[in-house]
Design an enzyme around this catalytic site. Structure first.
Site, PDB file in Angstrom:
ATOM      1  N   GLU A  30       0.838  -1.217   0.000  1.00  0.00           N
ATOM      2  CA  GLU A  30       0.000   0.000   0.000  1.00  0.00           C
ATOM      3  C   GLU A  30       0.864   1.254   0.000  1.00  0.00           C
ATOM      4  O   GLU A  30       0.472   2.279   0.555  1.00  0.00           O
ATOM      5  CB  GLU A  30      -0.885   0.062   1.258  1.00  0.00           C
TER       6      GLU A  30
HETATM    7  C1  FAD Z   1       2.980  -9.682  -0.203  1.00  0.00           C
HETATM    8  C2  FAD Z   1       2.711  -8.516  -1.120  1.00  0.00           C
HETATM    9  C3  FAD Z   1       1.416  -8.214  -1.471  1.00  0.00           C
HETATM   10  C4  FAD Z   1       1.157  -7.155  -2.362  1.00  0.00           C
HETATM   11  N1  FAD Z   1      -0.133  -6.917  -2.773  1.00  0.00           N
HETATM   12  C5  FAD Z   1      -0.330  -6.048  -3.801  1.00  0.00           C
HETATM   13  C6  FAD Z   1      -1.606  -5.948  -4.428  1.00  0.00           C
HETATM   14  O1  FAD Z   1      -2.575  -6.588  -4.026  1.00  0.00           O
HETATM   15  N2  FAD Z   1      -1.742  -5.106  -5.491  1.00  0.00           N
HETATM   16  C7  FAD Z   1      -0.694  -4.371  -5.979  1.00  0.00           C
HETATM   17  O2  FAD Z   1      -0.876  -3.656  -6.943  1.00  0.00           O
HETATM   18  N3  FAD Z   1       0.527  -4.429  -5.387  1.00  0.00           N
HETATM   19  C8  FAD Z   1       0.735  -5.256  -4.319  1.00  0.00           C
HETATM   20  N4  FAD Z   1       1.980  -5.351  -3.738  1.00  0.00           N
HETATM   21  C9  FAD Z   1       3.042  -4.467  -4.193  1.00  0.00           C
HETATM   22  C10 FAD Z   1       3.388  -3.398  -3.173  1.00  0.00           C
HETATM   23  O3  FAD Z   1       2.343  -2.459  -3.060  1.00  0.00           O
HETATM   24  C11 FAD Z   1       4.725  -2.766  -3.592  1.00  0.00           C
HETATM   25  O4  FAD Z   1       5.715  -3.742  -3.328  1.00  0.00           O
HETATM   26  C12 FAD Z   1       5.049  -1.486  -2.871  1.00  0.00           C
HETATM   27  O5  FAD Z   1       4.152  -0.471  -3.195  1.00  0.00           O
HETATM   28  C13 FAD Z   1       6.471  -0.985  -3.183  1.00  0.00           C
HETATM   29  O6  FAD Z   1       6.763  -1.046  -4.543  1.00  0.00           O
HETATM   30  P1  FAD Z   1       8.072  -1.827  -5.051  1.00  0.00           P
HETATM   31  O7  FAD Z   1       8.137  -3.113  -4.336  1.00  0.00           O
HETATM   32  O8  FAD Z   1       8.075  -1.851  -6.515  1.00  0.00           O
HETATM   33  O9  FAD Z   1       9.277  -0.976  -4.531  1.00  0.00           O
HETATM   34  P2  FAD Z   1      10.001   0.199  -5.325  1.00  0.00           P
HETATM   35  O10 FAD Z   1       9.015   1.151  -5.838  1.00  0.00           O
HETATM   36  O11 FAD Z   1      10.984  -0.387  -6.263  1.00  0.00           O
HETATM   37  O12 FAD Z   1      10.802   0.905  -4.148  1.00  0.00           O
HETATM   38  C14 FAD Z   1      11.989   0.349  -3.578  1.00  0.00           C
HETATM   39  C15 FAD Z   1      12.426   1.234  -2.426  1.00  0.00           C
HETATM   40  O13 FAD Z   1      12.669   2.564  -2.893  1.00  0.00           O
HETATM   41  C16 FAD Z   1      11.894   3.503  -2.179  1.00  0.00           C
HETATM   42  N5  FAD Z   1      11.432   4.537  -3.109  1.00  0.00           N
HETATM   43  C17 FAD Z   1      10.880   4.366  -4.324  1.00  0.00           C
HETATM   44  N6  FAD Z   1      10.605   5.555  -4.872  1.00  0.00           N
HETATM   45  C18 FAD Z   1      10.979   6.501  -4.009  1.00  0.00           C
HETATM   46  C19 FAD Z   1      10.957   7.927  -3.988  1.00  0.00           C
HETATM   47  N7  FAD Z   1      10.448   8.624  -4.997  1.00  0.00           N
HETATM   48  N8  FAD Z   1      11.447   8.556  -2.910  1.00  0.00           N
HETATM   49  C20 FAD Z   1      11.935   7.858  -1.878  1.00  0.00           C
HETATM   50  N9  FAD Z   1      11.993   6.532  -1.835  1.00  0.00           N
HETATM   51  C21 FAD Z   1      11.516   5.856  -2.876  1.00  0.00           C
HETATM   52  C22 FAD Z   1      10.759   2.715  -1.559  1.00  0.00           C
HETATM   53  O14 FAD Z   1      10.331   3.287  -0.352  1.00  0.00           O
HETATM   54  C23 FAD Z   1      11.397   1.354  -1.331  1.00  0.00           C
HETATM   55  O15 FAD Z   1      12.024   1.299  -0.086  1.00  0.00           O
HETATM   56  C24 FAD Z   1       2.239  -6.371  -2.834  1.00  0.00           C
HETATM   57  C25 FAD Z   1       3.545  -6.658  -2.430  1.00  0.00           C
HETATM   58  C26 FAD Z   1       3.793  -7.717  -1.610  1.00  0.00           C
HETATM   59  C27 FAD Z   1       5.218  -8.034  -1.237  1.00  0.00           C
END
Ligand code: FAD
Length: 593
Positions: free
Chosen positions: A435
């Site tokens: 989220e």
């Molecule tokens: C078990 C599980 C269930 C999930 N369920 C859903 C679901 O139902 N539907 C769905 O759509 N998604 C779902 N997700 C995805 C989840 O919402 C994302 O993993 C999350 O929003 C973070 O995105 P990312 O993993 O791509 O990290 P990234 O966007 O790659 O970020 C990596 C790191 O960089 C930081 N970061 C990125 N951009 C910035 C910025 N501009 N400034 C500062 N820091 C930044 C983040 O805080 C993070 O620490 C799920 C994930 C998991 C693991």
């Protein structure tokens, strides 16, 4: 095996002594007297304690399986889901026009805490459906609402949110999933979504996927994202199920926790979808879902802390090690229970104070949502919009912290599987990530919410704290010193941090963004301080009125004093960190890490 006992008495205290809901002037609340909420909470408690909690370790051990495109949930989940559905628990705060019970969101929140504490992975199936219901309810056409909502209210059909793709999570402007008009009003949706919670499973007849995709003429970035309903089975005009849509679950993630919830790779191969709302306005529609979902995730975080605390407490009362340094407590036993030791007490007090403060904070947030929805109160809407990232980010950090503290209370038994504490730690961890990560919540708070409407909402927050202190002080010097003075000091730190962002953030945005995480915690601490002051005030009033069970209210006062004395002073540290600005954070060249 861990156990769960629903904290209905504590919930009743927050609802009636602290928030005084029956007198709050919110339509629907006047029917919520103590007996009514007690009856609802007691029924929910039975289900949580006797059905959902025993399935929690089962779901963790067994997980979900994928075979020939079919996802099977762990043994017992389907039957339990039927019970939740049959009991009407999925429809609590839904619109009566579509078969809902029309109860306030606050009641849904209290029940949601119980179900989440009992079995977070299980409760997500319903939670995601509810989020999808909200988005369609707010942005769907009348025909879409009539077609999908009644079955989603009962959870005969599930719901999901499909945002994330392999190359993008936070930066959704990068999504590649395409929506091409079919010429008949529908769209062909093609692309891959990953980590989709409850994306495929065997507990519902149909699954209504909400999918973010780009139309052929979409502008670049987040301004070009549209939202689509993509059902697993097509729905005929008469509501019966038609052909299977061309979408499938391509895999299940192996992951750290919430094993009972299916985290799916979803492939859309020209699947038939239907636009929700206006073209290119999908992010706005999705945000409707995400705001409530973020509150729900904050709740999940502390709900894991709550169940972990209960089990830590039980262990600390039984486990015999060492002797009380002030005198033997259990002379008939070879050693005293570990709860006699101050360091174990500290650990338990931290857990108790965090969980009970978080519950009050979340229930208050839910009441603001009800006030804004049911009365159109713009101040309540502004306030909850401001605090949503705080509830999500701060409470999930604290919820996870609480599970680790509880694990620590058990020593080695906390690390082994038998006691179940390690599952709570693993399950709670995801709440800080999905989220929108907690770091991203803090950016939302500082970058968007703080300055929203000219900073009006944060000013209203400060004003509210100030009025509370002004109205309360001067009646009891001890209360003022123990609760109001620390709250005032913490609020002053928060204001000073806001001033720093205004003056130094303008010069260099790194000065604000390097301190955003501290600011989110500082804000969370002030909210918790306010909640503990309000709870202490309510407990004092109950004691003065001679309410029964004085020990319960004395306990609230002592726990509140603990929070104010031992947690709230951390606001000074957060402020100092914020004021150190961007320089120490950004000092290294990326190549020199
Ligand atoms: C078990 C599980 C269930 C999930 N369920 C859903 C679901 O139902 N539907 C769905 O759509 N998604 C779902 N997700 C995805 C989840 O919402 C994302 O993993 C999350 O929003 C973070 O995105 P990312 O993993 O791509 O990290 P990234 O966007 O790659 O970020 C990596 C790191 O960089 C930081 N970061 C990125 N951009 C910035 C910025 N501009 N400034 C500062 N820091 C930044 C983040 O805080 C993070 O620490 C799920 C994930 C998991 C693991």
């Amino acid at each position: 095996m861990p156990t769960y006992r629903a904290p209905t008495k504590d919930m009743q205290f927050v609802l009636h002594d602290v928030l005084k809901i029956a007198e709050a002037g919110i339509p629907g609340y006047e029917e919520l007297d103590r007996d009514t909420t007690e009856a609802i909470l007691d029924e929910a408690a039975k289900l949580a304690e006797n059905v959902l909690a025993p399935l929690n370790p089962v779901g963790d051990e067994e997980g979900c399986t994928l075979e020939n495109g079919v996802v099977r949930t762990p043994k017992g989940f389907k039957e339990a889901f039927d019970q939740v559905r049959d009991g009407g628990w999925t429809a609590l705060d839904c619109d009566p026009e579509y078969g809902g019970q029309g109860l306030p969101y606050l009641i849904q929140t209290a029940v949601g805490e119980m179900f989440s504490s009992a079995n977070m992975a299980f409760n997500m199936y319903q939670g995601l459906t509810h989020g999808a219901y909200n988005a369609i309810h707010a942005h769907g056409s009348d025909a879409q609402k009539r077609m999908y909502l009644p079955k989603m209210v009962t959870c005969e059909w599930g719901g999901t949110m499909n945002l994330t793709e392999p190359h993008c999570g936070t930066d959704l402007g990068l999504i590649r999933t395409k929506a091409v008009p079919n010429g008949d009003g529908s769209y062909a949706i093609s692309g891959q979504k990953i980590w989709i919670s409850a994306g495929e499973h065997d507990m519902c007849d149909n699954i209504i996927h909400l999918v973010l995709a780009k139309l052929p003429d979409a502008p670049e970035g987040v301004k070009g994202i549209s939202l689509f309903i993509v059902p697993k089975f097509m729905v005929n005009e008469d509501g019966s199920l038609g052909d299977r849509n061309s979408l499938s679950c391509g895999g299940l993630e192996k992951k750290m926790g919430i094993h009972g919830n299916a985290t799916c790779v979803m492939n859309y191969d020209g699947a038939t979808g239907f636009l929700v709302g206006e073209p290119h306005k999908g992010m706005r529609a999705m945000f409707t879902m995400m705001n409530e979902a973020r509150l729900g995730v904050g709740l999940q975080g502390y709900a894991q802390g709550a169940v972990a605390y209960q089990n830590a407490l039980g262990f600390a009362q039984d486990r015999l090690q060492g002797r009380d340094v002030t005198g033997v407590a259990a002379p008939d036993k070879p050693a005293d229970p570990i709860i006699v030791h101050p360091d174990v007490r500290r650990n338990l007090m931290d857990q108790k104070a965090l969980v009970e403060g978080a519950r009050a904070f979340t229930f208050w947030g839910a009441s603001l949502i009800d006030r804004s929805h049911r009365t159109g109160d713009a101040e309540a809407e502004g306030l909850i919009s401001l605090m949503t990232p705080v509830i999500k980010g701060f409470l999930t950090d604290k919820g996870f912290e609480t599970t680790v503290l509880a694990q620590q209370t058990l020593g080695g038994s906390g690390f082994t599987r038998e006691w179940g504490l390690e599952q709570f730690v693993r399950d709670a961890r995801i709440t800080m990530i999905y989220e929108g990560t907690n770091g991203v919540q803090s950016l939302d708070l500082v970058g968007r919410k703080l300055g929203q409407d000219g900073g009006k909402h944060v000013m209203a927050f400060f004003e509210m704290v100030k009025s509370f202190v002004a109205e309360t002080k001067g009646q009891d010097a001890e209360f003022d010193a123990q609760f109001l003075e620390p709250l005032k000091a913490a609020s002053k730190d928060l204001q000073a941090a806001g001033m720093y962002f205004m003056s130094e953030g303008m010069k260099n945005p790194n000065n604000a963004l390097s301190g955003s995480y501290d600011f989110m915690h500082l804000f969370g601490q002030v909210c918790m301080g306010l909640m503990w002051a309000r709870m202490a005030l309510a407990a004092k009033a109950a004691l003065a009125e001679g309410a029964g069970d004085a020990a319960f209210y004395e306990t609230k006062l002592a726990t509140g004093r603990y929070y104010m004395a031992r947690h709230l002073p951390v606001t000074g540290t957060h402020l100092a960190r914020i004021r150190s600005g961007g320089e120490p954070v950004m000092a290294l060249d990326a190549a020199n890490f």
